[in-house]
Design an enzyme around this catalytic site. Structure first.
Site, short mmCIF file in Angstrom:
data_model
loop_
_atom_site.label_atom_id
_atom_site.label_comp_id
_atom_site.label_asym_id
_atom_site.label_seq_id
_atom_site.Cartn_x
_atom_site.Cartn_y
_atom_site.Cartn_z
N LYS A 1 0.90 -1.29 0.11
CA LYS A 1 -0.12 -0.03 0.00
C LYS A 1 0.91 1.25 -0.07
CE LYS A 1 -4.20 -1.86 0.05
NZ LYS A 1 -5.23 -1.65 -0.91
N GLU B 1 -9.57 6.29 2.84
CA GLU B 1 -10.45 5.19 3.37
C GLU B 1 -9.52 3.91 3.58
OE1 GLU B 1 -9.99 5.29 0.31
OE2 GLU B 1 -9.56 3.20 -0.15
N SER C 1 1.69 -9.82 -0.61
CA SER C 1 1.41 -8.42 -0.68
C SER C 1 1.68 -7.78 0.66
CB SER C 1 -0.26 -8.16 -0.87
OG SER C 1 -1.01 -8.87 -0.28
#
Lengths: 393, 269
Positions: free
Chosen positions: A89, A111, A377
Site C-alpha cells: 500500500k 478510506e 502483498s
C-alpha cells in the site's frame, strides 16, 4: 497497451467516472494533471528516492526453495511485505502524496479496510507534514484495533463509518462525502485500483513498480524475465494490478487473481466478486459488483478485512471478461491453513489477504521447470489475533 | 439545444408547462419512496399537491447514496428495509396520474437503473406519467453516450446539477443538454446541510443569474425553511426542500402536518 485504458477512461466496458457533479472539478483536475506530474523528472526523482531510501525498494524476489520442492516448480515470492509499513500500500501512498503536494492540497483523506492503506497514508502525511483524516468502518476499527492505534500515533484522525455494513464500502462512501464537502483544499488518496477514472489507472501505475522490478529480478534468477504464472490476491485489486501490470502484454504469462470465498462461494458469506457479481456501478466506476436484482449493493464477507469488498477495480473486470486473467477463489479456512504453511516452510508470516494467493498453489499443477511468482502483498502481524484464535496458539 | 419548442404545448411535458405558466417562487419537495412506510408513496404526493407544492421529486432508495447526508441515508435504508424496489415503485406509480397532477421527477442513483435496464426504466417512468429524472452520479459524458436517446424517446427530462465550483463553460454545456431546469446546488455539500448564506454564495447565485441561461434554475441542498427558500427565490426560479421534509415524515401524525409545513415555507411568497 492492449489491456490499458482509453481516452474516455474505460477498459473495454468498464471504468468511466460516475460521480456527482460536486466531484467533477476535483476528478477533472486529477485527470488533467496527473500524467503531466508523473512524467515530470522532478517528480520521478523524488518518487524513486523515497522508494529506495524510505520504503526500502526494490523489494526482494525470493526463491522459496521449500515451496518449490513441495509444489514441484520454481516458486518465487515478491516480498512486498518487507516494505516500510508492511505492505504494497505504501507504493501508492507515496505516489499520491507527492501528487497532492504538487496540486497544492492541504488536507488528505483516505478510506481503509484492514488499516494497511490507512497506516500507509498516515505515514506519508506525517512524512510531508500534511493533515490526514482516515475513514474506517466501525466494525473494522474493532477487528483491526492495532492499526487504528498506529494511525493515531502517526498523527492521523480516524473517523468511524457508522452507516451500512460499517466496513470498507461504507468507509469509502464517507470519504467521498467528505471530498464533496471539501472540494478545493483536499486530496482523496484512494487505496486501491477502484474509483472514478483516473484513479484506477493512477493507482495501477504507482503499483506497477512491483512487476517492473520482478521482470529484472526474475531475469537474474532464471535468465528470462517472463514466468509461466503470476499469482496475487484481489479485493479491490491493487497488489494484483501492480503484479500483473508489466506482464499484461506478455500473453504467454498466465495471470491468476485470487478472490476471497469467505465461508464458501455460495454460502451467503463471501467476497468472491467475479463469481457472484454482475456488471454495474460502484464508487464511481462501471465494474463487476455483488448486488441484488434490484441493484442494491450486497454486503460481502471475508475473514480478511482487506478482501472484504463487494467490487473489483474496472481493469480487473475487463481482464476477467476478456479472459486475460483467471479469477478464482479461496475460503477463509484454506487461506488460514496456507498462512500457517508459509510460516512453517519459509519462516514468513503472511497477511491473511496474501495467504489467499498462497492457498491457490494447492489447486494448481505445474511442470518441473515452471517459474511461478506470487505477490506477498503484506505481512501478517496485523492478523496475529485471527491466526491465534483459529489455531489456538 | 432546446428539445421542446415552447410554442408547441402539445409536446411539452408537465415540467415545461409549469415553467411556462409560473417562473418564480416555485417550491419542489423531495421525499423517499417507501418511507416512512412502504405504501405511503402516493398518499404523501397527493398531500403535497393539496398543500401547494409546485412539483415533486420522489427518491428511489439505494444502499450507497454518496451524495446524501444522514437524513436521506436513513430514509433510504428504511425504505429498503421496508421492501421498496424499482419494480414495486413502478407498480405504485400506476395510480400516480389518477391522484396527482403536478409534475413529478424520480431521483436516485445509477446502479438500480442499470440493473432495471435503462430503456425499460425510461419506458416505465414515462408510462407512469413521470416527467423527469435526476441521477446525481450520471455524468454528462455517459448520459450523452448511452442514456440520452432513451430519455428523449420517452419525453423524460434529465436534470443536471451545477455547483459553486462548476466552470462557466461547463454550465453552458449543461444548459445546452437540459430541457426543463437546472438544479443549482447551494454549496458543494451532501444533502441535509444548513444553508450558510455568505457573500460568496450570493455572488455565485448572481453569477448564474447573470449568465441568462436558457433553462430555469432551481436551487437545492440546504433549503429548509422560509428564510432559505425566500433567499433562493431572489436569485432563481424556485427551490427544493428535501431533508427538512424527510425529517417531518419521522414525526407522529406527519400527514396532518404537511399543509402547515408547506405553508410555513411559502409564507408571503
Amino acid at each position: 497497451m492492449k489491456y490499458g485504458v482509453n481516452e474516455q477512461g474505460y477498459y473495454g466496458d468498464f471504468g468511466g467516472a460516475y460521480i456527482p457533479e460536486m466531484l467533477y472539478p476535483n476528478v477533472e483536475e486529477l485527470r488533467r494533471e496527473y500524467v503531466k506530474i508523473l512524467d515530470d523528472p522532478d517528480f520521478k526523482q523524488e518518487f524513486d528516492q523515497l522508494m529506495k531510501d524510505y520504503v526500502g525498494r526494490p523489494s526482494p524476489l525470493y526463491h522459496a526453495k521449500r515451496y518449490s520442492e513441495k509444489y514441484g516448480a520454481n516458486i518465487f515470492f515478491k516480498r512486498e511485505d518487507l516494505n516500510h509499513t508492511g505492505s504494497h500500500k505504501i507504493n501508492n501512498a507515496i505516489g499520491q502524496i507527492l501528487l497532492a503536494k504538487r496540486l497544492g492540497k492541504k488536507r488528505i483523506i483516505a478510506e481503509t479496510g484492514a488499516g494497511q492503506h490507512g497506516v500507509a497514508t498516515a505515514t506519508v502525511c506525517a512524512l510531508m507534514g500534511i493533515e490526514c483524516i482516515v475513514y474506517m468502518g466501525e466494525i473494522d476499527m474493532e477487528r483491526q484495533a492495532p492499526n487504528v492505534a498506529r494511525m493515531k500515533m502517526l498523527g492521523a484522525t480516524v473517523i468511524p463509518a457508522t452507516s451500512g455494513s460499517k466496513t470498507l464500502k461504507d468507509a469509502t462512501n464517507e470519504a467521498l462525502r467528505d471530498w464533496i464537502a471539501n472540494p478545493v483544499d483536499t486530496h482523496y488518496i484512494i487505496g486501491s485500483v477502484v474509483g472514478p477514472y483516473p484513479y484506477p489507472e493512477m493507482v495501477a501505475k504507482f503499483q506497477s513498480i512491483i512487476s517492473a522490478e520482478t521482470k529484472v529480478q526474475l531475469k537474474e534468477h532464471t535468465g528470462s524475465e517472463l514466468p509461466q504464472y503470476v499469482l496475487a490476491c484481489v479485493g479491490g485489486g491493487s497488489n494484483a494490478m501492480g503484479m500483473f501490470y508489466n506482464f499484461l502484454d506478455d500473453e504467454e504469462v498466465k495471470l491468476v487473481a485470487v478472490e476471497a470465498a469467505g465461508k464458501g462461494v455460495n454460502s451467503g458469506h463471501s467476497a468472491a466478486t467475479t463469481a457472484l457479481g454482475k456488471e454495474g456501478v460502484l464508487h464511481g466506476s462501471r465494474t463487476i459488483l455483488m448486488q441484488s436484482d434490484d441493484g442494491q449493493v450486497v454486503e460481502p464477507y471475508s475473514i480478511s478485512a482487506g478482501l472484504d469488498y463487494p467490487g473489483i477495480g474496472p481493469q480487473h473486470a475487463h481482464l476477467y471478461k476478456v479472459n486475460r486473467a483467471q479469477y478464482v477463489s479461496i475460503t477463509d479456512e484454506e487461506s488460514l491453513n496456507a498462512g500457517l504453511l508459509c510460516c512453517q516452510l519459509e519462516g514468513i508470516i503472511p497477511a491473511i489477504e496474501t495467504a489467499h494467493a498462497l492457498a491457490y498453489l494447492e489447486k494448481m499443477t505445474f511442470k518441473k521447470d515452471d517459474n511461478v511468482v506470487i505477490c506477498i502483498s503484506g505481512r501478517g502481524d496485523k492478523d496475529l489475533s485471527t491466526y491465534i484464535k483459529h489455531f489456538g496458539y | 439545444m432546446q428539445l421542446f419548442s415552447f410554442n408547441d404545448t402539445t409536446d411539452m411535458n408537465r415540467l415545461n408547462q409549469l415553467f411556462a405558466s409560473k417562473n418564480k417562487n416555485l417550491l419542489s419537495i423531495y421525499y423517499t419512496a417507501g418511507y416512512p412506510r412502504l405504501d405511503t408513496t402516493l398518499d404523501i404526493a397527493e398531500a403535497l399537491e393539496k398543500a401547494g407544492a409546485d412539483f415533486l421529486e420522489i427518491g428511489f432508495p439505494y444502499s450507497d447514496p454518496v451524495a446524501d447526508g444522514p437524513t436521506i441515508q436513513h430514509s433510504s435504508q428504511t425504505a429498503l428495509d421496508n421492501g421498496m424496489t424499482l419494480n414495486l415503485l413502478f407498480q405504485q406509480l400506476k395510480e400516480l396520474r389518477n391522484r396527482v397532477s403536478i409534475p413529478v421527477l424520480l431521483m436516485g442513483y445509477i446502479n438500480p437503473i442499470v440493473q432495471y435496464g435503462v430503456e425499460r426504466f425510461c419506458k416505465d417512468a414515462s408510462a407512469a406519467g413521470v416527467d423527469g429524472v435526476i441521477v446525481p452520479d450520471l455524468p454528462m459524458y455517459e448520459y450523452e453516450m448511452i442514456y440520452r436517446k432513451h430519455f428523449e424517446d420517452n419525453n423524460l427530462s434529465n436534470i443536471f446539477l451545477v455547483t459553486p465550483q462548476t466552470s462557466e463553460e461547463r454550465i453552458r454545456k449543461i444548459d445546452g443538454f437540459s430541457n426543463s431546469f437546472i438544479y443549482l446546488l447551494s454549496s458543494s455539500s451532501i444533502t441535509g446541510g444548513s444553508l450558510q448564506l455568505s457573500d460568496s454564495i450570493e455572488a455565485y447565485y448572481q453569477r448564474i443569474k447573470d449568465m441568462h441561461l436558457n433553462n430555469p434554475a432551481i436551487i437545492g441542498f440546504g433549503i429548509s425553511d422560509n428564510r432559505s427558500f425566500s433567499k433562493a427565490c431572489e436569485y432563481a426560479n424556485g427551490a427544493i426542500v428535501g431533508s427538512a421534509f424527510v425529517k417531518l415524515l419521522a414525526e407522529e401524525n406527519y400527514m396532518e402536518k404537511i399543509p402547515e409545513f408547506i405553508k410555513a415555507i411559502k409564507d408571503s411568497l
